[in-house]
Design a protein around this motif. Structure first.
Motif, mmCIF file in Angstrom:
data_model
loop_
_atom_site.group_PDB
_atom_site.id
_atom_site.type_symbol
_atom_site.label_atom_id
_atom_site.label_comp_id
_atom_site.label_asym_id
_atom_site.label_seq_id
_atom_site.Cartn_x
_atom_site.Cartn_y
_atom_site.Cartn_z
ATOM 1 N N HIS A 30 0.473 12.511 11.858
ATOM 2 C CA HIS A 30 0.228 11.289 11.096
ATOM 3 C C HIS A 30 0.210 10.032 11.954
ATOM 4 O O HIS A 30 0.265 8.914 11.423
ATOM 5 C CB HIS A 30 1.311 11.149 10.010
ATOM 6 N N GLY A 31 0.110 10.201 13.272
ATOM 7 C CA GLY A 31 0.195 9.054 14.177
ATOM 8 C C GLY A 31 -0.879 8.005 13.976
ATOM 9 O O GLY A 31 -0.662 6.825 14.260
ATOM 10 N N LEU A 145 -1.084 -0.566 6.466
ATOM 11 C CA LEU A 145 0.318 -0.431 6.884
ATOM 12 C C LEU A 145 0.456 0.888 7.634
ATOM 13 O O LEU A 145 0.596 1.947 7.043
ATOM 14 C CB LEU A 145 1.245 -0.448 5.665
ATOM 15 N N PRO A 146 0.384 0.848 8.971
ATOM 16 C CA PRO A 146 0.421 2.092 9.746
ATOM 17 C C PRO A 146 1.789 2.761 9.682
ATOM 18 O O PRO A 146 2.817 2.100 9.522
ATOM 19 C CB PRO A 146 0.105 1.619 11.164
ATOM 20 N N PHE A 147 1.777 4.087 9.805
ATOM 21 C CA PHE A 147 3.030 4.821 9.863
ATOM 22 C C PHE A 147 3.734 4.618 11.207
ATOM 23 O O PHE A 147 4.959 4.533 11.269
ATOM 24 C CB PHE A 147 2.782 6.323 9.657
ATOM 25 N N PHE A 148 2.947 4.550 12.269
ATOM 26 C CA PHE A 148 3.504 4.464 13.625
ATOM 27 C C PHE A 148 2.787 3.388 14.433
ATOM 28 O O PHE A 148 1.591 3.135 14.227
ATOM 29 C CB PHE A 148 3.367 5.806 14.352
ATOM 30 N N ASN A 149 3.528 2.779 15.340
ATOM 31 C CA ASN A 149 2.968 1.883 16.354
ATOM 32 C C ASN A 149 3.463 2.348 17.713
ATOM 33 O O ASN A 149 4.674 2.422 17.942
ATOM 34 C CB ASN A 149 3.418 0.432 16.116
ATOM 35 N N ASN A 150 2.514 2.715 18.571
ATOM 36 C CA ASN A 150 2.871 3.201 19.915
ATOM 37 C C ASN A 150 3.856 4.365 19.864
ATOM 38 O O ASN A 150 4.802 4.456 20.665
ATOM 39 C CB ASN A 150 3.461 2.064 20.757
ATOM 40 N N GLY A 151 3.637 5.246 18.905
ATOM 41 C CA GLY A 151 4.460 6.444 18.807
ATOM 42 C C GLY A 151 5.801 6.255 18.125
ATOM 43 O O GLY A 151 6.561 7.218 17.966
#
Length: 271
Positions: A30-31, A145-151
């Motif tokens: 889901h990255g 609204l992202p789930f992750f930023n830079n992992g």
């Protein structure tokens, strides 16, 4: 309690109410995904009649919905949002929006996220892992609204985690409330009735588990004091007050389907 997106995606067992495709949230799968508001945001809940509540929600929910219990033995509270048909009467059919100025249960505000026990590589020391419904229409690649930023979990995801943790604590309190309520013989199967305009005969339209007010009123003083000290007495009175919403719910259905008098009666009997 650790609540972080799991690094490895072990299989998820069982099912979850309203989740069509639940999965353990992880950066490998889901990255690149996130959440954007879909065109019909509450479409996932438009074909249900009841929604789980936590015990802390009952006073707020009782202003808008009949509040009932799932069963006598394990009395978990539910907000009734539909009757006779599998139709949520609080969601606009065109826009898919929840009706304004009406309480939205926390179960829906938490969606498409939830918490589940992740035993992972150490079954003896499980942790709570984030669940996401991959079937939700609002989940897209490069969502707003992202789930992750830079992992790493994004700020939006951290807020979702905090809300899920709070909801889980409320859910545990609700289970304790259920255990406490089970000590008293207050609950019984009941029937909701409605008298359509132009008729003089009440007709049953819903069976449910609710509180028997006479048993509460007949409680001996020492037991009543014990109940008051347990802090669930206001919850019980809120549930009783919510019973006045049955008629409003029936009238809401009649307005939606343009039913009057005998038409209401026919629709009740044919369902």
């Amino acid at each position: 309690m650790s609540t972080t997106p799991t690094a490895t995606p072990p299989g998820l067992e069982g099912s979850m109410f309203l989740f069509s495709k639940p999965a353990l949230l992880n950066k490998e799968q889901h990255g690149k995904l996130g959440v954007s508001r879909p065109d019909r945001p509450f479409a996932f809940a438009e074909k249900i009649r009841a929604i789980p509540l936590t015990v802390s929600e009952i006073p707020s929910a009782s202003r808008d919905y009949p509040v009932i219990f799932s069963e006598k033995a394990t009395a978990l509270p539910l907000a009734v949002v539909g009757i006779i048909d599998d139709e949520n009467l609080f969601i606009d059919k065109e826009s898919g929006e929840w009706e304004q100025n009406v309480y939205v249960p926390g179960y829906l505000r938490r969606y498409p996220f939830a918490l589940a026990t992740d035993r992972g590589a150490d079954p003896q020391n499980p942790r709570m892992a984030m669940i996401v419904d991959e079937g939700y229409a609002g989940i897209t690649e490069n969502g707003e609204l992202p789930f992750f930023n830079n992992g790493e979990p994004s700020d939006a995801m951290k807020q979702a985690m905090e809300y899920c943790q709070t909801y889980e604590q409320d859910r545990q309190n609700t289970l304790r409330f259920s255990q406490e309520l089970a000590k008293y013989d207050f609950l019984a199967e009941q029937v909701a009735q409605f008298t359509p305009d132009g008729t003089d005969q009440p007709q049953p339209f819903a069976k449910y588990v609710g509180l028997e007010e006479n048993k509460l009123n007949e409680l001996p003083d020492d037991k009543f004091l014990e109940l008051r000290k347990s802090n669930i007495l206001p919850i019980l009175y809120s549930q009783l007050m919510s019973m006045g919403n049955w008629r409003a719910l029936m009238e809401r259905r009649a307005r939606r389907h343009n039913l009057q008098g005998v038409d209401v009666l026919k629709s009740m009997k044919s369902a």
